[in-house]
Design an enzyme around this catalytic site. Structure first.
Site, mmCIF file in Angstrom:
data_model
loop_
_atom_site.group_PDB
_atom_site.id
_atom_site.type_symbol
_atom_site.label_atom_id
_atom_site.label_comp_id
_atom_site.label_asym_id
_atom_site.label_seq_id
_atom_site.Cartn_x
_atom_site.Cartn_y
_atom_site.Cartn_z
ATOM 1 N N THR A 11 12.449 72.093 11.377
ATOM 2 C CA THR A 11 13.368 71.230 12.128
ATOM 3 C C THR A 11 13.617 71.631 13.366
ATOM 4 O OG1 THR A 11 15.644 70.374 11.941
ATOM 5 C CG2 THR A 11 15.292 72.374 11.069
ATOM 6 N N HIS A 52 15.146 81.762 -2.819
ATOM 7 C CA HIS A 52 15.142 83.082 -3.181
ATOM 8 C C HIS A 52 14.626 83.223 -4.560
ATOM 9 C CE1 HIS A 52 15.746 87.231 -2.202
ATOM 10 N NE2 HIS A 52 16.945 87.223 -2.003
#
Length: 485
Positions: A404, A456
């Site tokens: 982005t 994660h």
């Protein structure tokens, strides 16, 4: 051949298709044809917007448009008929469907006040009349509420009125007080399918809406009126006492309410799902990209890049791809249903693009195998197509990682949220001239900040840190595009 069979063969109905991957609805943005227009097989008749993209729909028939079942701006479920085409317009007027004589028992006429208006057909507009094969239990009439004409009730419920005359007249009950015109009728409120859809989108219970249409039908205006906040009733003060000052309030005409749908709705649902499903970790690094910016200018003069759009985002994308190649375990997905990690040998690189329709993330398939000129070509096509609103649903599916570019808005960096099903997203901040220690001296250098968010469950802190450090290393020393690539 019966008249009903002839009509079925003559009029062809086109239903809203599933233009994406399991999409359930689409909004009609624009009609390119009107009733009476001639159409040919493959001609685009309308543009619809799904939760992923705007798509043009071609008609698979030759003929003349008979009916458009929905207007522009209406959200329609997949599988619903949106347009009908007369494939034999030269055959003359539509033949009425005759019910078999054996199925119509003779019966005395109903009382005059209960007679059906002549010439009225109890079918939806644009559909041939056909006898219903489903037997329905008659609805019990509540006292004090006038019965609705059978044709009207059938039209609103989406069924053809039965062609069977009543078996015998029923004695009229004792007169009851006439119901108030604005009060909703007992039982299911009367409203056409588009009006019901509008009420659903606005969160309005039709049972609470006061109808103003003929014979108690709820109109669009009734739904909008019910959705508007009611003005506070004025309280008359005693004549001998001066009215107290009224605190200022924001009037309803200074607020706008827009239904959440299309890309905005899909983006909101995806971001909520991602934020509360995948445990996000975001790391930051500030890097000197002076050499990269110099390489951008050199590549613009390179004959091999002639006619291609060369910008810093191109080299950031290449650096990201090289870093993933050095750490392939990053390119994975979490399969919750099977409790498995799916490692992928391909990289579909998503590029977040701000468009008039909202934020979309199309991706470049197999981006890791592209040369720099090929990557530049596909990146330019991706952005151009997105801005025109022509991105296909397939182009926004199957992404593995995303970039982005928040720097185009002058933003230093951010904490981006993962696209569902992806493992990492890189935010590329604004490149600014800043004081920087270079070769032991403070100099003005071009500097940017990168932010990497990752899942994660898939990527631990060490792997995520190594990935981000390698991206920064390539941008700081762009010769690594060759030595590492």
């Amino acid at each position: 051949m019966t008249a009903s069979t002839a009509n079925d063969q003559r009029f062809r109905e086109f239903k809203m298709p599933d233009v994406g991957e399991g999409l359930t609805e689409a909004e009609i943005l624009k009609w390119y044809v009107q009733p009476g227009d001639t159409v040919t097989d493959g001609q685009v008749v309308c543009e619809v917007e799904t939760a992923k993209a705007a798509v043009e729909l071609p008609i698979p028939y030759d003929g003349v448009v008979h009916e458009l079942n929905f207007g522009e701006g209406v959200t329609v479920d997949v599988g619903t008929v949106i347009i009908s085409v007369d494939t034999d317009p030269g055959a003359g007027p539509v033949a009425p469907a005759a019910a078999p004589a054996a199925e119509v028992p003779a019966a005395p006429a109903a009382p005059e006040e209960d007679e059906e208006p002549q010439g009225r057909q109890a079918v939806l507009v644009g559909y041939g009349a056909a006898p219903s094969s489903t037997k329905r239990r008659p609805r019990r009439q509540q006292p004090g509420v006038p019965a609705q004409p059978a044709a009207l009730q059938a039209e609103l419920n989406g069924h053809a009125a039965p062609a069977v005359a009543p078996a015998a007249p029923v004695a009229a009950p004792a007169p009851a007080p006439a119901p108030v015109a604005s009060a909703p009728a007992a039982g299911r409120p009367l409203a056409k399918p588009p009006v019901r859809k509008l009420a659903k989108d606005l969160g309005i219970d039709l049972a609470t809406v006061a109808p103003t249409g003929p014979e108690g039908i709820i109109t669009r205006e009734d739904v909008y009126a019910a959705a508007a906040p009611a003005p506070a009733p004025a309280v008359a003060a005693p004549a001998a006492v001066a009215p107290a000052p009224v605190p200022a309030v924001v009037s309803a005409d200074r607020e706008r309410r827009v239904p959440v749908k299309g890309v905005r709705k899909a983006t909101a649902q995806a971001m909520v799902a991602s934020a509360f499903t995948a445990p996000h970790v975001t790391e930051f690094i500030t890097v000197d990209v002076t050499r990269t910016m110099k390489l951008v200018q050199e590549l613009k003069q390179d004959p091999d890049m002639a006619g291609l759009r060369v910008n810093p985002l191109l080299l950031v994308a290449k650096a990201f791809l090289i870093a993933i190649r050095r750490h392939p375990d990053v390119n994975a997905a979490w399969d919750e249903a099977n409790q498995e990690i799916v490692y992928k040998d391909y990289i579909n690189l998503g590029i977040a693009a701000a468009t008039p329709r909202g934020l979309i993330v199309p991706n470049i398939k197999d981006a890791g195998t592209k040369t720099l000129p090929q990557l530049a070509t596909e990146l330019a096509e991706l952005v151009s197509t997105a801005r025109e609103g022509k991105t296909s649903p397939a182009a926004m599916s199957g992404g593995t990682v995303t970039i982005t570019n928040v720097g185009v808005f002058g933003v230093d960096t951010g904490t981006p949220i993962l696209n569902p099903g992806e493992s990492a997203i890189l935010a590329f901040g604004a490149v600014k001239l800043q004081p920087w220690v270079h070769k032991g001296k403070v100099k003005a250098r071009q500097v940017t900040t990168l932010a990497l968010s990752f899942d994660h469950r898939l990527i631990d802190g060490e792997l995520g840190s190594r990935l981000l450090a390698d991206i920064a290393a390539v941008l700081e020393q762009p010769r690594r595009l060759i030595t590492w690539g």
